[in-house]
Design a protein around this motif. Structure first.
Motif, mmCIF file in Angstrom:
data_model
loop_
_atom_site.group_PDB
_atom_site.id
_atom_site.type_symbol
_atom_site.label_atom_id
_atom_site.label_comp_id
_atom_site.label_asym_id
_atom_site.label_seq_id
_atom_site.Cartn_x
_atom_site.Cartn_y
_atom_site.Cartn_z
ATOM 1 N N VAL A 71 9.933 -5.326 -3.446
ATOM 2 C CA VAL A 71 8.533 -4.900 -3.466
ATOM 3 C C VAL A 71 7.622 -6.123 -3.474
ATOM 4 O O VAL A 71 8.049 -7.236 -3.752
ATOM 5 C CB VAL A 71 8.228 -4.050 -4.725
ATOM 6 N N SER A 72 6.366 -5.885 -3.152
ATOM 7 C CA SER A 72 5.341 -6.909 -3.294
ATOM 8 C C SER A 72 4.489 -6.559 -4.501
ATOM 9 O O SER A 72 4.246 -5.384 -4.768
ATOM 10 C CB SER A 72 4.433 -6.953 -2.059
ATOM 11 N N VAL A 73 4.063 -7.583 -5.231
ATOM 12 C CA VAL A 73 3.177 -7.351 -6.361
ATOM 13 C C VAL A 73 1.893 -8.127 -6.123
ATOM 14 O O VAL A 73 1.924 -9.316 -5.807
ATOM 15 C CB VAL A 73 3.833 -7.780 -7.692
ATOM 16 N N ASP A 74 0.757 -7.415 -6.232
ATOM 17 C CA ASP A 74 -0.544 -8.060 -6.059
ATOM 18 C C ASP A 74 -1.206 -8.149 -7.426
ATOM 19 O O ASP A 74 -1.547 -7.140 -8.032
ATOM 20 C CB ASP A 74 -1.394 -7.232 -5.087
ATOM 21 N N ARG A 75 -1.381 -9.369 -7.909
ATOM 22 C CA ARG A 75 -2.006 -9.546 -9.218
ATOM 23 C C ARG A 75 -3.494 -9.857 -9.083
ATOM 24 O O ARG A 75 -4.137 -10.267 -10.040
ATOM 25 C CB ARG A 75 -1.280 -10.652 -9.992
ATOM 26 N N GLY A 76 -4.002 -9.742 -7.850
ATOM 27 C CA GLY A 76 -5.435 -9.938 -7.632
ATOM 28 C C GLY A 76 -5.796 -11.406 -7.482
ATOM 29 O O GLY A 76 -5.060 -12.296 -7.916
ATOM 30 N N GLY A 77 -6.930 -11.658 -6.839
ATOM 31 C CA GLY A 77 -7.416 -13.033 -6.708
ATOM 32 C C GLY A 77 -6.495 -13.930 -5.910
ATOM 33 O O GLY A 77 -6.409 -15.123 -6.197
ATOM 34 N N GLY A 78 -5.817 -13.358 -4.908
ATOM 35 C CA GLY A 78 -4.926 -14.182 -4.095
ATOM 36 C C GLY A 78 -3.536 -14.323 -4.692
ATOM 37 O O GLY A 78 -2.693 -15.007 -4.137
ATOM 38 N N ARG A 79 -3.308 -13.677 -5.831
ATOM 39 C CA ARG A 79 -1.982 -13.769 -6.472
ATOM 40 C C ARG A 79 -1.097 -12.663 -5.924
ATOM 41 O O ARG A 79 -0.990 -11.591 -6.497
ATOM 42 C CB ARG A 79 -2.118 -13.651 -7.983
ATOM 43 N N PHE A 80 -0.446 -12.946 -4.802
ATOM 44 C CA PHE A 80 0.360 -11.941 -4.098
ATOM 45 C C PHE A 80 1.775 -12.480 -3.958
ATOM 46 O O PHE A 80 1.971 -13.563 -3.433
ATOM 47 C CB PHE A 80 -0.258 -11.669 -2.724
ATOM 48 N N THR A 81 2.740 -11.730 -4.439
ATOM 49 C CA THR A 81 4.130 -12.184 -4.351
ATOM 50 C C THR A 81 4.968 -11.130 -3.648
ATOM 51 O O THR A 81 5.090 -10.008 -4.136
ATOM 52 C CB THR A 81 4.723 -12.423 -5.753
ATOM 53 N N GLY A 94 -1.664 -1.723 -15.410
ATOM 54 C CA GLY A 94 -2.400 -2.124 -14.212
ATOM 55 C C GLY A 94 -1.545 -2.766 -13.132
ATOM 56 O O GLY A 94 -2.086 -3.204 -12.111
ATOM 57 N N LEU A 95 -0.233 -2.826 -13.327
ATOM 58 C CA LEU A 95 0.633 -3.419 -12.292
ATOM 59 C C LEU A 95 0.404 -2.730 -10.944
ATOM 60 O O LEU A 95 0.393 -1.508 -10.863
ATOM 61 C CB LEU A 95 2.106 -3.282 -12.700
ATOM 62 N N ASP A 96 0.215 -3.544 -9.897
ATOM 63 C CA ASP A 96 -0.025 -3.032 -8.546
ATOM 64 C C ASP A 96 1.153 -3.470 -7.671
ATOM 65 O O ASP A 96 1.191 -4.583 -7.177
ATOM 66 C CB ASP A 96 -1.362 -3.602 -8.020
ATOM 67 N N ALA A 97 2.131 -2.546 -7.517
ATOM 68 C CA ALA A 97 3.329 -2.866 -6.741
ATOM 69 C C ALA A 97 3.326 -2.066 -5.452
ATOM 70 O O ALA A 97 2.818 -0.947 -5.413
ATOM 71 C CB ALA A 97 4.581 -2.552 -7.553
ATOM 72 N N ARG A 98 3.871 -2.660 -4.375
ATOM 73 C CA ARG A 98 3.857 -1.992 -3.071
ATOM 74 C C ARG A 98 5.206 -2.144 -2.381
ATOM 75 O O ARG A 98 5.862 -3.172 -2.518
ATOM 76 C CB ARG A 98 2.784 -2.619 -2.173
ATOM 77 N N SER A 99 5.555 -1.120 -1.630
ATOM 78 C CA SER A 99 6.779 -1.212 -0.844
ATOM 79 C C SER A 99 6.503 -2.063 0.396
ATOM 80 O O SER A 99 5.359 -2.386 0.705
ATOM 81 C CB SER A 99 7.247 0.188 -0.454
ATOM 82 N N GLN A 100 7.570 -2.416 1.111
ATOM 83 C CA GLN A 100 7.453 -3.362 2.223
ATOM 84 C C GLN A 100 8.146 -2.823 3.468
ATOM 85 O O GLN A 100 8.915 -1.871 3.405
ATOM 86 C CB GLN A 100 8.132 -4.680 1.839
ATOM 87 N N ASN A 101 7.912 -3.518 4.558
ATOM 88 C CA ASN A 101 8.683 -3.330 5.781
ATOM 89 C C ASN A 101 8.640 -1.873 6.261
ATOM 90 O O ASN A 101 9.658 -1.329 6.651
ATOM 91 C CB ASN A 101 10.154 -3.754 5.540
ATOM 92 N N ARG A 102 7.470 -1.254 6.170
ATOM 93 C CA ARG A 102 7.328 0.114 6.642
ATOM 94 C C ARG A 102 5.935 0.297 7.197
ATOM 95 O O ARG A 102 5.005 -0.351 6.762
ATOM 96 C CB ARG A 102 7.588 1.123 5.512
ATOM 97 N N TRP A 103 5.808 1.192 8.204
ATOM 98 C CA TRP A 103 4.508 1.534 8.739
ATOM 99 C C TRP A 103 4.574 2.903 9.372
ATOM 100 O O TRP A 103 5.498 3.166 10.111
ATOM 101 C CB TRP A 103 4.063 0.501 9.782
ATOM 102 N N PRO A 104 3.693 3.825 9.095
ATOM 103 C CA PRO A 104 2.510 3.656 8.234
ATOM 104 C C PRO A 104 2.812 3.833 6.754
ATOM 105 O O PRO A 104 2.025 3.413 5.922
ATOM 106 C CB PRO A 104 1.573 4.766 8.720
ATOM 107 N N SER A 105 3.951 4.469 6.374
ATOM 108 C CA SER A 105 4.213 4.668 4.953
ATOM 109 C C SER A 105 5.708 4.612 4.719
ATOM 110 O O SER A 105 6.512 4.658 5.646
ATOM 111 C CB SER A 105 3.670 6.019 4.479
#
Lengths: 954, 90
Positions: A71-81, A94-105
């Motif tokens: 997964v990718s984690v966005d901690r805001g302010g350019g802090r993207f891993t 407030g953790l903002d985690a996202r899946s990867q390698n898919r489009w549109p979902s």
């Protein structure tokens, strides 16, 4: 809370609720949950899409080995891993985690068309398909592949985080805080040794965290260790590499688990030197290879137990087990006792330990021995399995919502391998175990083979009655390598595991094959009908798990990436609006533009000012070496090409330094201050290299010479004044030195004072004009510079930078080592015969000047070039041809080394290295350019201005 | 990072302080002009490059500045011993 949480026998009982999002959707978990356990608790099993086929994927494991749930984690302010394992991400408010390698979902991914077309993407597909036409590679294939493949997105903003770094020393370093590591720490700490215990997880305990029977012992042990002053506990710290002499690299994660990191450093790089290393990294469970083993809900049996006991999460409500090893039965019993529904236990073995059968019977569990799972139904989640006996008979289906795989255990020998410890094959484990150590290190617990998970059998692929050519049975989940791919690689001739790995990409993903290497080896072994040991083994290399660039870079970024050396005059140049350029590690003023001037205009003005009046130039960066001792002259005579013994005190000489192979390595003007003392100068970039070379000869070839070498580069500021009005400028400032041409000729040095400061005043010229170089102690450099600047105002003194210096010296044909020479140029090639002492019996490089290749004709020689069109300035580095009409690729006979617009001459000038150049005087050569235009130029001597030298002797 | 014993400082220091300086015990001929092209080529270019025990030079460049000799195993990268320049091959 949710149907998937199991309240009893869980370490998170009573933990606070935590809110987080996954792909923007809000969820709740418990403090202490990993992202993986929290999603499972919410019934989310689909967590990613695979690399190549975009197949739906869920969790395979619960720890560092996880290949699927990235997964990718966005901690805001350019802090993207990107590319974080969900099993290693701690949830926080407030953790903002996202899946990867898919489009549109994640649920509807267009890339999954690759899965239907999978038969067209076999092993070696890229190598075979995208070979022709060649031009398609850059324009079509590579961009398309890059769009389709790959995992998470690279962050687009600069990383705003701060990273810390430290060094540490200890007597015993223990990696892994499971039961074996904790025992080792307790034992070592009793002897008063300094002990470090580090573990990659947020909670210490390793395997004990999934075993309630050990929780009491664990709590007591950790309490004891925390009390001991000689023990340092480092959770959230990954030992990623094991280097020479027990040097361990580890990264401690400080803030990623916090809702608000504040101003703390995000991570800390530990560089630890340990007297003894104890590896207690445990073992990783092995998946089984069968059709559909990657459907979300199919996971390792031990992971299911971890989710149950550590996090209180049931991985399903009707769970099936596919086992070839006893440990899976015990994991399933734990689930059954916690109230999780069980569909079936399938085991490939015809008979198992009667105690296991008895416990299964007691729990009322259905058992099918001598059988294998041959298929999994469900796409985004498991809905059932198909089972057959090993001979293919008795096919039947069962409904279930999770499948556990228990294929045995692979000891984690990653760091052991980094340390170059030997590995030995163990039939019992079906894996490689640590053998002979290469460092002061030992393995304890499961990673050393000293732990019993029970017994089992090891198979490359489960038997199946289905057509093997149509199977999707995964070996490497992260790189989408199937058993079929490995079979194909072997059919196509790959026999060594190194070849199979590269052809199929098995084990080459970010998980380095933690769950796939042994299965691939087993498959290759059966296909080739050779023992596993004969197939070979790929080597684990650091890092053990992916680490951030930030942690490795630490403070070494931006202005601290490397030191910027500044001369004592630097602040003055900056205040004057100088444009700087880096030269070696120095920053030097390149030119001093006036309002509205570009570089071209500024340099033209600066050049004319030097030729017609007086210019001031900061030459402080020149390398300087003080050579002192009774044998100083003898030493320099052996080092340099020209004779030094007869040089009188007070005189200077241009010295040319060769390597022993006869090629020019440095040059510079040096002065004899006294019979036993020389003031040497080197090029700006060559200072350290020349000192090292001279020390080498002095210490090891001629230790009998009584000479001392001292670097004085930073002890002196050097102010170069050049131009016909130079003498008038400094005359009022100098005391104790007769500046007249008779008393102080060109290439002489005098000592006295300037502005009251002691100086070594050189009369030298790198411009062809009358010139002085004022050497003063560095601390007085700016003071003297300002005084000279003031005194020069009446004479129109002009500051100039390195660009003008380059033009002026080129007008005189003076070379710059490293620009007009390239490490293959002899003094003869450079037209510097006059600087070679022909009568000297020896000097460094002399013998090489008689080597056959050096005396052969046709060598590249340094010449001048004048373009037929005086307004054309050639591009430095441009290739030169004799006949522009020849077919491409043309025969290139040399290249342009220096090229400038000369304001003095009102035309362009250039220098070039050209094959047989000295014999081409007057010839016209051709310089094709990228724009399509071919320039023409005449070969001349590289001396464009004042050939007789009347100006510098004035 | 390797630890290296400097025979002049008589101290074990990290690799960062040192610089490699090529094979050891290749003395510059006393009179290069007396050498044939083949002999000079051998001195200039031909190196042992063994698999295993290697006598080589190091300089404690960010320390005492001295050149010294070492025996290192090129397979395991382990230093067997170090000794001062001018001492016989070990």
């Amino acid at each position: 809370m949710s149907a998937h949480r199991i309240a009893n026998a869980c370490r998170l009982n009573g933990a606070a609720t935590v809110n987080f999002t996954f792909d923007g959707k809000p969820y709740q978990g418990k403090a202490g949950d990993s992202l993986a356990s929290a999603l499972l608790a919410n019934g989310v099993v689909l967590m990613g899409r695979s690399f190549k086929y975009h197949r739906p994927r869920g969790l395979l494991g619960a720890g560092a080995e996880e290949p699927n749930a990235l997964v990718s984690v966005d901690r805001g302010g350019g802090r993207f891993t990107p590319n974080l394992r969900a099993t290693a991400v701690e949830i926080h408010e407030g953790l903002d985690a996202r899946s990867q390698n898919r489009w549109p979902s994640l649920e509807t991914d267009f890339g999954s068309i690759n899965d239907r077309l999978g038969r067209f993407f076999p092993a070696g597909f890229y190598n075979k398909t995208f070979m022709w036409p060649r031009s398609f590679w850059e324009k079509l294939y590579e961009p398309s592949i890059r769009r389709m493949a790959g995992l998470g997105d690279a962050p687009s903003d600069p990383d705003p985080d701060v990273y810390d770094a430290t060094y540490a020393h200890c007597d015993v370093l223990i990696v892994g805080a499971g039961p074996a590591g904790i025992d080792a720490a307790l034992a070592a700490s009793a002897s008063k040794k300094k002990v470090f215990l580090i573990d990659e997880q947020d909670e210490l305990g390793g395997g004990a965290l999934a075993d309630p029977a050990l929780w009491g012992w664990l709590a007591e042990s950790l309490k004891d260790l925390a009390r001991l002053p000689n023990v340092t506990l480092l959770p959230r710290t990954t030992a990623f590499g094991y280097y020479h002499d027990n040097f361990i690299g580890a990264v401690e994660r400080l803030t990623d688990h916090l809702p608000d990191p504040g101003h703390q450093a995000r991570e800390k790089l530990w560089r630890i030197r340990a007297g003894e290393v104890v590896l207690a990294q445990g073992a990783i469970e092995r998946p089984l290879v069968f059709e559909g083993n990657d459907v979300p809900g199919v996971m390792l049996a031990g992971a299911a137990r971890t989710y149950l006991h550590r996090f209180g999460v049931a991985v399903g409500s009707r769970v099936a087990l596919m086992a070839t090893h006893d440990s899976g039965w015990k994991d399933l019993f734990a689930l059954a006792r916690a109230g999780v529904g069980v569909a079936v236990i399938v085991d490939l073995r015809e008979s198992v330990d009667p105690a296991l059968l008895a416990e299964a019977a007691e729990l009322g569990l259905r058992v099918e021995l001598g059988s294998a799972v041959i298929g999994v139904s469900g796409r985004l989640a498991v809905t059932g399995i198909e089972i057959a006996r090993a001979d293919g008979s008795g096919r039947h289906k069962l409904a279930c919502d999770a499948v556990l795989m228990a294929g045995g255990w692979t000891p984690s020998v990653h760091l052991w391998s980094h340390s170059l410890g030997k590995l030995e094959w163990s039939e019992e484990w079906g894996a490689y175990l640590p053998g002979k150590a290469n460092e002061n290190v030992r393995c304890v617990g499961a990673c050393g083979g000293n732990w019993s998970f029970g017994s089992g059998v090891h198979v490359g692929q489960l038997p199946t009655p289905k057509n093997p050519a149509l199977l999707k049975a995964f070996v490497d989940f992260q790189n989408d390598v199937t058993a079929k791919d490995i079979a194909l690689a072997i059919r196509e001739g790959m026999k060594s595991v190194e070849h199979i790995k590269r052809y199929t990409t098995n084990g080459m993903a970010t998980d380095q094959g933690k769950t796939s290497n042994l299965n691939a080896l087993q498959l290759a072994s059966s296909a080739l009908d050779r023992p596993v040991q004969a197939i070979g083994l790929t080597t684990f290399r650091p890092p053990y798990t992916p680490q951030t660039f930030g942690a490795l870079a630490g403070h070494a970024k931006d202005a601290l990436f490397q030191p910027t050396r500044k001369s004592p005059i630097d602040s003055w140049a900056e205040a004057q609006g100088a444009v700087f350029e880096p030269v070696a590690q120095w920053r030097r003023a390149r030119y001093f533009p006036r309002t509205g001037e570009d570089m071209h205009a500024a340099v033209n003005r600066e050049c004319l000012a030097v030729r017609e009046g007086v210019g001031i130039f900061d030459a402080s960066t020149l390398g300087k070496i003080e050579v002192v001792g009774p044998d100083a002259a003898e030493f320099l005579n052996r080092m340099y090409t020209n004779p030094w013994k007869q040089l009188e005190p007070g005189r200077c000489r241009y010295g040319l330094l060769l390597r022993e192979d006869g090629f020019i390595t440095d040059d510079g003007v040096s002065a004899r201050m006294a019979p036993d003392r020389f003031h040497l100068t080197t090029t700006t970039g060559g200072a350290a290299r020349v000192l090292n070379m001279m020390e080498d000869y002095l210490q090891t070839e001629w230790p009998d010479l009584n000479v001392w070498l001292t670097s004085t580069t930073e002890q002196y500021a050097v102010i170069a004044l050049q131009g016909p009005k130079t003498r008038e400028v400094i005359a009022p400032l100098v005391e104790g030195i007769d500046l007249s041409s008779d008393a102080f000729p060109h290439m002489a040095v005098r000592e006295g004072t300037i502005c009251g400061v002691p100086t070594r005043l050189f009369r030298v010229s790198f411009t062809g004009e009358l010139g002085f170089e004022i050497n003063v102690p560095a601390a007085y450099g700016l003071h003297v510079w300002k005084q000279v600047w003031e005194a020069g105002q009446a004479h129109g003194i002009t500051p100039y930078g390195t660009e003008t210096m380059h033009v002026l010296r080129a007008e005189k044909g003076f070379i710059i080592v490293g620009q007009d020479t390239d490490g293959t140029v002899t003094p003869y090639d450079a037209g510097l015969d006059w600087a070679v002492g022909k009568k000297k019996p020896d000097f460094v490089g002399k013998r090489s000047l008689a080597r056959p290749d050096i005396v052969a004709s046709g060598r590249k020689q340094l010449v001048g070039l004048l373009t037929d069109d005086p307004n054309e300035v050639l591009i430095e580095g441009a290739q030169i041809v004799a006949d522009p009409k020849q077919a491409i690729p043309m025969t290139m006979i040399g290249h342009v080394t220096s090229s400038y617009w000369s304001a003095t001459l009102g035309r362009s000038i250039a220098m070039a290295l050209v094959a047989g150049g000295f014999d081409r005087m007057g010839e016209t050569l051709h310089i094709p350019s990228a724009s399509g235009k071919t320039h023409t130029a005449k070969v001349v001597k590289p001396m464009f201005y004042d050939a007789e030298g009347s100006r510098l002797n004035g | 990072m390797i630890l290296i014993h400097c025979p002049y400082c008589d101290d074990i220091r990290p690799e960062l302080e040192f610089a490699y300086a090529g094979e050891a015990h290749i003395a510059r001929p006393a009179d290069p002009s007396a050498l044939s092209d083949a002999e000079w080529e051998k001195y200039l270019f031909i190196r042992a490059n063994p698999r295993g025990r290697h006598n080589e030079r190091w300089r404690h460049v960010h320390g005492c500045g001295r050149f010294f000799n070492a025996v290192r195993d090129t397979v395991t990268d382990k230093f067997e011993l170090t000794y001062k320049a001018g001492e016989p091959r070990k």
